[in-house]
Design an enzyme around this catalytic site. Structure first.
Site, short mmCIF file in Angstrom:
data_model
loop_
_atom_site.label_atom_id
_atom_site.label_comp_id
_atom_site.label_asym_id
_atom_site.label_seq_id
_atom_site.Cartn_x
_atom_site.Cartn_y
_atom_site.Cartn_z
N LYS A 229 -65.83 30.60 15.32
CA LYS A 229 -65.46 29.77 14.17
C LYS A 229 -64.31 28.85 14.55
CE LYS A 229 -66.63 33.18 10.56
NZ LYS A 229 -67.77 32.47 9.98
N ARG A 303 -75.26 40.69 9.01
CA ARG A 303 -76.64 41.16 8.85
C ARG A 303 -77.00 42.17 9.94
NH1 ARG A 303 -78.90 35.11 9.32
NH2 ARG A 303 -76.89 34.80 8.30
#
Ligand code: BES
Ligand code: MN
Ligand code: ZN
Length: 450
Positions: A229, A303
């Site tokens: 990020k 996930r």
């Protein structure tokens, strides 16, 4: 009120000094609005506004006069919502500041506008206190810097707090994660200097056989891994364990209230970091249920750890599953910062969860889960890819990925990336963790048998 043009519009405020009164120094009026603003979440906001206003000064005693009517709700509901909102408002974010700028009153009394209301509200005092403490703890956990709250320290805290209740707590370390094939949790954690944990909490409050699984994403810091990020995207990523904090604190409240339900709470705790050991793009993980996953983006880590946890829930033959996760920025693009995305494989369960959320005065909205989204996750070398080839419908794609691990067990996924954490202060809450969905989970447990 007339002099000050106070019309009682939604969240309109007026403070009046009453120097001649023997003990009441100030009165703070807040407008309740009209039928446009009479949903439950509106009342929470009004009470939060009151809390935020009074916490600017150090006060000894505060009395909150409950409204007589609000959107056709029973007075018990009005009291619960006001207590929750007021507690939200007086939260003190500046936990590491040497000079506080927020002050919690020593005592808060909730006053009833008609005496008979008092009798019906008294029995709720216990629930109000427990819920308020659970929300505050959830917020404190999420607001604690990631340098302090990591998978190991978080798991330790959970063990200590669970010990004080009837909740049983089992914590898997790295060796147990290996022997139990929790390879996605291990894969995400392998770039971190701090080992992952898998926390299994069991609460048995009922004789019946049905068990609800509550699963919470517990990424104590999300740097993105090698799919790193930017600083701007990373700055608030200590919030990425909000799902786990929500599940844990709601379960504590359930145990304290002795709600007659059975819950299996699963918290995969990891740190998503960058190092020579980090999982690489193109690596393939074998999930707990043996399904193979091509990791095409290491920033889609939530996930992955949920895949192991959901497989574990299915293996344990639970009756229903609900997972809470700060899963995608896409969900914030779609629904904004106040509403969670609700995805499911079974309508009755989805509706039951949604009704509990609305009942608690919180907000979620369903996203479509049509089959044709599945092909976006096809991988040429594994059973499934962890990301799609394009940016579209990112929240749904993440939901579809999770769905492929729950089989036919009724399941709801709540993407809480928006509502879990506020980037800025507002009139209604302090910047940082919000504690949303703690009360929704409690409400779901209380309504479970209806
Ligand atoms: N933890 C983030 C999602 C997130 C974003 C939470 C903003 C709170 C605020 C998650 O792990 C993530 O990085 N998701 C990616 C998915 C993408 C790589 C498919 C995202 O949303 O960009
Ligand atoms: Mn991520
Ligand atoms: Zn994340």
């Amino acid at each position: 009120m007339r002099d000050n043009d106070f019309k009682g519009e939604f969240a309109q405020t007026l403070e009046v000094s009453t120097p001649d009164h023997p003990y009441q120094r100030k009165i703070f009026f807040i407008g309740l609005g009209n039928e446009k603003n009479n949903q439950r979440h509106h009342l929470i906001r009004i009470a939060a506004l009151a809390g935020r206003h009074i916490s600017k000064r150090a006060l000894e005693n505060v009395a909150f006069l409950l409204p007589k009517y609000f959107g056709g709700n029973a007075c018990e509901i009005i009291a619960l919502l006001c207590a929750a909102g007021f507690n939200q408002g007086i939260y003190n974010l500046a936990i590491r500041r040497s000079t506080p700028d927020r002050f919690q009153p020593k005592r808060v009394d909730f006053l009833t506008p008609i005496p008979i209301m008092e009798e019906s509200i008294k029995p709720l005092q216990n629930r109000m206190m427990i819920e308020a403490n659970a929300c505050t703890l959830a917020r404190d956990l999420v607001n604690t810097p990631a340098g302090e709250l990591n998978p190991i320290s978080f798991a330790e805290l959970i063990a200590i707090e669970s010990e004080k209740t009837s909740i049983s707590c089992e914590i898997w370390d790295e060796a147990q994660l290996k022997s139990n094939n929790m390879n996605c949790i291990l894969g995400v954690a392998q770039g971190s200097a701090i080992a992952p944990r898998f926390v299994i909490l069991r609460y048995q409050g009922a004789d019946h056989r049905s068990v609800m699984a509550w699963v919470g994403k517990g990424v104590t810091f999300d740097s993105g891994g090698l799919s790193m990020k930017t600083g701007e995207q990373m700055i608030d990523m200590k919030c990425d364990m909000a799902g786990a904090a929500t599940v844990f604190t709601a379960l504590l409240a359930i145990a304290q209230m002795k709600v007659p339900v059975n819950i299996l709470a699963l918290l995969p705790l990891v740190e998503n970091m960058v190092s020579g050991n980090s999982i690489k793009l193109g690596d393939v993980l074998v999930a707990h249920n043996k399904k193979t996953i091509e990791v095409r983006n290491t920033d889609a880590e939530g996930r992955l750890i949920l895949a192991d946890a959901l497989s574990f829930a299915v293996e344990n033959q639970v009756s229903q599953i609900i997972d809470l996760a700060t899963l995608t920025g896409s969900c914030m693009v779609a629904l904004g910062t106040e509403i969670a995305g609700l995805m499911s494989n079974e309508n009755p369960w989805a509706e039951k969860v949604h009704r509990a959320i609305v009942g608690a005065g919180e907000r979620s909205w369903p996203l479509p889960m049509d089959e044709d989204f599945d092909e976006l996750l096809e991988s040429s070398i594994a059973d499934i890819s962890n990301v799609a080839g394009n940016r579209y419908a990112g929240a749904i794609v993440a939901g579809k990925f999770l769905q492929s691990f729950v089989g036919t067990t009724p399941w709801v996924h709540l993407d809480i990336a928006g509502p879990a954490f506020a980037a800025n202060d507002s009139r209604f809450h302090a910047a940082g963790a919000t504690g949303t969905f703690v009360r929704s989970l409690i409400e779901l447990a209380i309504r479970y048998r209806d």
